[in-house]
Design a protein around this motif. Structure first.
Motif: not given
Length: 283
Positions: A5-16, A18-19, A80-91
């Motif tokens: 859970e601590r590793l689940r963060r939204i940061d600029p690199a992950r947004l880039t 995802f885009q 869609r972002f959570f699916a991309f990050m491999g966090w399906p449990e957050c959807k």
């Protein structure tokens, strides 16, 4: 689990990243922008943290503040972002929407209001805006498809649009082609896109939207009615009244499902009530 859970963060690199993935999968520019906007909104609210409990709380707050369709659009982006990050449990699940039988009259742009917008734009010397509105409304294209209106397209009388993995041909009315021809001659545009900024760059969907909103002040038409997609809706209603062919209309609009086209053809609540009155079922 706590470390994960601590590793689940939204940061600029992950947004880039995802885009880039959205572009790689050929999502339309508009859809990609909407998804990214939703993820950024959630990140601002949560401080960048991602945890299912936070997502559910955010969903509840959105539901209390926005229309269901808006909430679902934002949830689609973060899911869609959570699916991309491999966090399906957050959807989280989208809101269940009852199928609408009519639309809100206060958000419907009618033909006379559209003509007033176009006339006023020309009176104010905003020929480019006037012609963009006419092009969208006369063909039914999406605002994101405006770049496909090129010098070559108006010479052929048709534009080939390739978006969302689909290719379709848009026929351009002769009167529109003549207007486009006069415009490109005045602007000294000899090839490529017709609608450009003063600096020769592509006119973005955001610029078109903003220019239409600014026009409201001079026209007196409610701002809630004035946005590019409403021109597409006006085209759809007008076309359907003329030919009564929903399948053909779906093809022209580029819809994969007739159910999507049906949304464009809903009558207003006033029209719906008028029909109920005519049933004569009250003694």
């Amino acid at each position: 689990m706590e470390t994960q859970e601590r590793l689940r963060r939204i940061d600029p690199a992950r947004l880039t990243a995802f885009q880039a993935e959205l572009l790689r999968k050929e999502y339309s520019v508009g859809t990609a922008e909407n998804y990214l906007r939703a993820v950024r909104a959630f990140a601002r609210w949560s401080g960048g943290e991602v945890e299912r409990g936070l997502v559910l709380t955010w969903k509840a707050q959105l539901t209390a503040r926005y229309a269901p369709a808006t909430v679902n659009a934002m949830l689609a982006g973060i899911n869609r972002f959570f699916a991309f990050m491999g966090w399906p449990e957050c959807k989280v699940k989208a809101l269940r929407l009852q199928r609408r039988s009519f639309r809100e009259a206060e958000r419907e742009l009618d033909r006379e209001e559209y003509r007033t917008l176009v006339r006023t734009a020309r009176t104010l010397g905003r020929e480019r805006l006037a012609l963009v509105m006419e092009t969208i409304c006369a063909t039914g294209i999406r605002v994101g498809e405006v770049p496909y209106i090129t010098v070559e397209a108006h010479r052929r009388g048709k534009a080939v649009v390739a978006l969302k993995g689909k290719v379709r041909t848009i026929l351009l009315p002769e009167k529109l082609c003549k207007k486009l021809l006069k415009y490109v001659k005045r602007q000294k545009i000899t090839s490529g896109e017709v609608f450009l900024t003063g600096g020769g760059k592509r006119l973005s969907r955001v610029q078109i939207w903003a220019e239409m909103k600014r026009l409201c002040c001079a026209v007196g038409v409610a701002a809630d009615k004035v946005f590019p997609h409403n021109l597409r809706h006006l085209f759809a209603r007008t076309f359907y009244r003329a030919c009564q062919d929903v399948v053909k209309l779906a093809d022209i609009l580029g819809h994969s499902s007739i159910e999507t086209t049906r949304i464009y053809l809903l009558t207003t609540g006033t029209e719906h009530l008028r029909r109920l009155e005519r049933l004569g079922l009250l003694c």
